[in-house]
Structures are given as C-alpha cells and as structure tokens.
Design a protein around this motif. Sequence first.
Motif, mmCIF file in Angstrom:
data_model
loop_
_atom_site.group_PDB
_atom_site.id
_atom_site.type_symbol
_atom_site.label_atom_id
_atom_site.label_comp_id
_atom_site.label_asym_id
_atom_site.label_seq_id
_atom_site.Cartn_x
_atom_site.Cartn_y
_atom_site.Cartn_z
ATOM 1 N N PRO B 8 40.537 17.628 -1.265
ATOM 2 C CA PRO B 8 39.851 18.534 -0.767
ATOM 3 C C PRO B 8 39.102 18.960 0.286
ATOM 4 O O PRO B 8 38.825 19.567 1.085
ATOM 5 C CB PRO B 8 38.598 18.672 -1.745
ATOM 6 N N ALA B 11 40.657 19.638 3.682
ATOM 7 C CA ALA B 11 40.791 20.888 3.924
ATOM 8 C C ALA B 11 39.452 21.452 4.934
ATOM 9 O O ALA B 11 39.136 21.799 4.628
ATOM 10 C CB ALA B 11 41.506 21.624 2.836
ATOM 11 N N VAL B 12 40.789 22.100 5.964
ATOM 12 C CA VAL B 12 40.017 23.031 6.722
ATOM 13 C C VAL B 12 38.761 24.755 5.478
ATOM 14 O O VAL B 12 37.953 24.648 6.366
ATOM 15 C CB VAL B 12 40.907 23.766 7.265
ATOM 16 N N GLY B 13 39.805 24.250 4.658
ATOM 17 C CA GLY B 13 38.628 25.512 3.806
ATOM 18 C C GLY B 13 37.280 24.908 3.571
ATOM 19 O O GLY B 13 36.619 25.811 3.431
ATOM 20 N N GLY B 14 36.947 23.990 3.406
ATOM 21 C CA GLY B 14 35.879 22.944 3.392
ATOM 22 C C GLY B 14 35.217 22.849 4.520
ATOM 23 O O GLY B 14 33.286 22.799 4.296
ATOM 24 N N GLY B 16 34.895 25.968 6.922
ATOM 25 C CA GLY B 16 34.294 27.161 7.042
ATOM 26 C C GLY B 16 34.516 27.389 8.332
ATOM 27 O O GLY B 16 34.808 26.130 9.427
ATOM 28 N N GLU B 17 34.253 29.067 8.661
ATOM 29 C CA GLU B 17 34.811 29.381 9.953
ATOM 30 C C GLU B 17 34.340 28.670 11.379
ATOM 31 O O GLU B 17 34.552 27.897 12.242
ATOM 32 C CB GLU B 17 33.895 30.916 9.405
ATOM 33 N N LEU B 20 35.034 25.017 11.722
ATOM 34 C CA LEU B 20 36.132 25.465 12.168
ATOM 35 C C LEU B 20 36.743 25.468 14.047
ATOM 36 O O LEU B 20 36.499 24.934 14.971
ATOM 37 C CB LEU B 20 37.019 26.009 11.378
ATOM 38 N N ALA B 105 43.861 27.377 3.837
ATOM 39 C CA ALA B 105 42.971 27.002 3.316
ATOM 40 C C ALA B 105 42.604 25.693 3.365
ATOM 41 O O ALA B 105 41.977 24.629 3.235
ATOM 42 C CB ALA B 105 42.029 27.282 2.438
ATOM 43 N N LYS B 106 44.351 25.188 2.512
ATOM 44 C CA LYS B 106 44.446 23.847 2.635
ATOM 45 C C LYS B 106 45.345 23.305 3.805
ATOM 46 O O LYS B 106 45.447 21.780 3.343
ATOM 47 C CB LYS B 106 45.557 24.523 1.556
ATOM 48 N N ALA B 136 43.105 33.389 11.491
ATOM 49 C CA ALA B 136 42.611 33.787 10.014
ATOM 50 C C ALA B 136 44.203 33.706 9.046
ATOM 51 O O ALA B 136 43.606 32.634 8.940
ATOM 52 C CB ALA B 136 44.076 35.411 10.809
ATOM 53 N N GLN B 137 43.298 33.434 7.757
ATOM 54 C CA GLN B 137 43.191 32.963 6.532
ATOM 55 C C GLN B 137 44.688 33.821 5.246
ATOM 56 O O GLN B 137 44.243 34.908 5.732
ATOM 57 C CB GLN B 137 42.133 32.228 4.928
#
Lengths: 314, 314
Positions: B8, B11-14, B16-17, B20, B105-106, B136-137
């Motif tokens: 986790p 991953a880019v999801g962690g 945040g916008e 990133l 997000a992964k 965009a996700q």
Amino acid sequence: MDPFAARPDDAVGGLGEERLITAIRRWLGTASPRAPFGIGDDCAVLPAVAGRQLITVDPVIYGRHFDATIAPRSVGAKLLKRNLSDLAAMGGRPTAAVLALTLDAKVSVWWLEGFYRGLAACARRYRVPVVGGDVAQANGVLAASLTLLGTAAAGRTARVISRRGAAIGDWIYVTGTIGGSVASGHHWRFTPRLEEGAWLARRADVRAMMDVSDGLAKDLHALTPRGAEPALQAAALPRRAGASVAAALSEGEDYELALAVARTADRAGLEKAWRRQFRTRLTCIGRFVTVGQRPADAVDLAAFRGYEHLAGGV
Amino acid sequence: MDPFAARPDDAVGGLGEERLITAIRRWLGTASPRAPFGIGDDCAVLPAVAGRQLITVDPVIYGRHFDATIAPRSVGAKLLKRNLSDLAAMGGRPTAAVLALTLDAKVSVWWLEGFYRGLAACARRYRVPVVGGDVAQANGVLAASLTLLGTAAAGRTARVISRRGAAIGDWIYVTGTIGGSVASGHHWRFTPRLEEGAWLARRADVRAMMDVSDGLAKDLHALTPRGAEPALQAAALPRRAGASVAAALSEGEDYELALAVARTADRAGLEKAWRRQFRTRLTCIGRFVTVGQRPADAVDLAAFRGYEHLAGGV
C-alpha cells in the motif's frame, strides 16, 4: 441508460472499427468538419488564429463521473461543458476539441450514439468544432477525455486571466449559486460561464479568476496570494436552495467562477455594469486578509474539504 | 515493471492528489513550463504561432498497448512518439502536448515516476513542452491519452500534406523498414520520422502521405485514390530482418511513412536528394493502378489484414 449492451448485437464490438468510425461521424454531423479539418487524417488541420491560445483537458469516466442512471447525451454534453468551464475561467472562447475514447467492446451502440449526439449538440451550441479523436478498446473501461483549445476572447482589451494576481485586501466574488449541485442535478444542466468569463477578463480590476469545481474551500487556495488567507462571510455565500454552508463550500461540481477584484476597484460600478449585462448573480463573499488576521466572524475554511481527485489507498 | 503496487505504501492512492501533482511536476522537470504556460491553472497558455496548426490524439492503455513486462519509461516515451509519428505524416513539427491520465489508486508510484520521466526525456529530445494535463482515478484502469499540437514545418515552401492527393499512376514509397516491429521490440525504440516528413512535405511531387501504424495492407486504403488500387511488388518491400511479406503488410506498429509520388516526378532526383539528407531508407514499392488493372505479379492486398482497433464481440 446502462452503457453495456444486454445483447451481443447491440455492442460496438460487433460493429468493427470502420463502421464505428463511420457511425461516429454521422452522430457528430455538422459538429465535425471534413478532413483534413476534421476526422479522417493523421492529424486535423486547424485554421490559423491570432494571439495566444489556451488548452485544457478533462475526462468523464464510467463509475467515477457517471453511472447507468445517467442519459448518455448528458454525459457527452458534460464532457464538453467541464472543459468550457475551464476555458471560461481564463476569459477564453473555444476554437476546437478533440476526443479520446476508451471503451469495452461490450459498450452498447445506443449508449454511444446518445453520448456523441449529446456532445455534438453541445458543440454546436457553443460553436466548438470536434476536429479529431481516437477510439481505443480496453476491457471494463468506458472513459472519454476531451482536449479543448481556445483563444483569448475577442475585443480590444481582451486578456488571458490566470489564477495568480490577487493581492491582500482584494475582494472575493463568485458567480451564480454554489452547493447542492450534485443533489439537484445542476452539474448536468449547468451553463459554462463563457460570456461572463470573457467580460470579467476585460476588466482590469479583476485580478485573478478560476472555476469552482472541487468546492470553494479547496479551490480558493489557488487564488489566494502568498501570505494571505480568504476571509469569507458565511451569510454572503450565494447558496443554492437547500444547500448548507458546508455544501456550498465543499461539495464542488459548481462550475461557477471565483474571482479577485482589486481592493481599489469601483465595486458598485462593476456590479452595476454586470447587472446590465447578465442575469447571472455576481456576489462578493469576502476578501483576502493577511494570514492570522481573519476576523472572528469569518469562515474557517480549514474546517471544510473539497473534492479529492485521488483518494483511498490499496 | 508491474504497474500495480505490491505494498500500500508504494501506491499513488496513498500519496493523495496534491502530492501526486507536485511529484508529476518534478518528474516532468524542464519538459513542463511554469503556469500559466504549463501545469497549474484552469488552462495552459500557448504562445502565438503563425499559420495553420495540426492536432492529434493517441493513447497507451495497460493490457492493450503494454503490460507488466515493459519498462514504464518506454511506455511514456512511446505515448509521445506515437503522436509525433502522426504529426510527421503531415509534415508538421510539434509545439505542445497535454496528457490525460486515468489510473487506479493501486498504481505504483515507482511505475508512474518511470512513465513520466520517460515521457519527459522524450519531450525534451523532440522539444515538445508538456503544458498541461489531468489525473483522474478509475478502478482497474491505467491509461494515458496525449494530445499533440503542431504546426507546418518551417520554411518558405512548408505545406501541410494530407492523405488525399494521390492519383492513378503515382508511385508508392515507404520510409525505413516494415514488419517484425513488435517481435523485434522496434515499436518501443522507433524514431518518429519528423525530419523526413517535413522534408517530404516540402516537395511538390509528394502528393499524399500517412504514417504506417496498422499495417500497410490496411493503411494504404486511405492513400489510394478513387477508382484505383495499390499494385505492390512483394520483392520491393523493405522488410525488417526476419519479417515475412505477410508480416510487412499486416503486422503494423511500423511508424514509418507511406507516400505517393507524382507519376511525372523526377524520381531519380528525388531519391538522390533524399540520400544526401537522410540515412533512413526510402523505397519505391509499387504504384496506384486503375481498379482491376493490377499486374499478375503484384501483391493482392485483400489477402492481408491490418490491426483492427475494435475487434471481438460480447
């Protein structure tokens, strides 16, 4: 409408590439010029334009921006309008659009026809030729990304207006009403503020501008000058009927313009000139103050969050 | 490299916008100008250009154009080069690019960094500023779509050349070698024919041009004048080492230029001038003949198929 076909005969995969492209041209109709100025060559040729241009890109994605309850025409129209709103925020007018579509072979031809017809109707309304595109296949995906080109709006005093340029003491304005856009369905029906944006960009007193799409509490950061913070009056927020202050500040999908008006501006004159021109509201909601000098009665924006584009972990 | 993070934390999801976007700007580095001429405003501002412009859009999609065996730098570079090849085919030179990224997000931060760094290195090499984009996700997706802007290549005799303009009797030429591009890995390493395309577009004897990406057998249809068919000599095809005639005609991913040279042209002069300029091959592979008058020794293209972008049913 469910974007995925219930019967194999209704799926785009059965159509094949050549027939699909022929169909897309028919659906776009007069919204798409003939090659080489439209679809059908390696690139599309754009007519010469004078001065600086603007470019922006935004997508609509199944499962993220729309679902099976939404009419495909609305999805196509919103894809263009989202981008038009970005253009409006810099005082631009549109000149051309290109569309990259990624879709599963199981997507229904009927859904796709609705999508393109909705896009085409919107493109004709705002006089944006759809000059090119690409269709690619990917399992489980239905996403479209539109790139919009524009120029600074016409006129002797035309200028491109950016998010930077506000100063401490400047007044913060917002067009229209905010909050409750998703609940009311406004985010499908909104009108991008192209005329308003072009008019505002011609006023030297308007120092900076942006579109409000992720919620004012989040978006205003980009307009805030260094060393300043926004001091908003909750009572002044032009809320949509039924929307709370929290909704107005954090829900997003408003597609309105937020702008900074010079501290020294003749605000009464500006507001009067606006009312002569537009029925859209233009509301002063606060001003930029030095960090730490926010009055006690002003909203603490740190208590509100906007839309997070990349949320969640693994 | 597997685009999806095993842990986790990767991953880019962690991320945040906001972080990133900061990271993307760092990865792009000098390939992306500062706002308002680059990332960071509602639109990017493009400098004024004289004359007609060109625009094209092409994607790379995980599972379709690349998989976990491919280095992310190669994916980023190819995304730009695919579009440059389209521009080369009309005699254009690039002016700006915008990128729409859709990702789960992964997706791993490392993969994404490689992708952007590969794109940036390629953008610097071909002097294409990456002026804007969108992230965009979407669940299960990793896709990037790049829109490329260009102008007609500089020079007094600069012209935009389209796919239409060939006549019966015109000679068919192709640059470089074709076939075996995927098997050899050439489709990751290829050089878009920008210099060659611009040079050819300045020659009045070159009547029409396109890029070969779906296989010559399919692509040549677009270059073929009404009432004509291509008569190709199999022995003349400049095949990559190990590639069969079938591979040269139908595999695609060649990213070479196919062009029509006027029947009346001084072909020896053209070929000599070419050799003075380029080490790339330029080969006459046949000519356009009246439908039904194809010589018995010419290739029957109906026996070959190119790459079908939308294949398969439900």
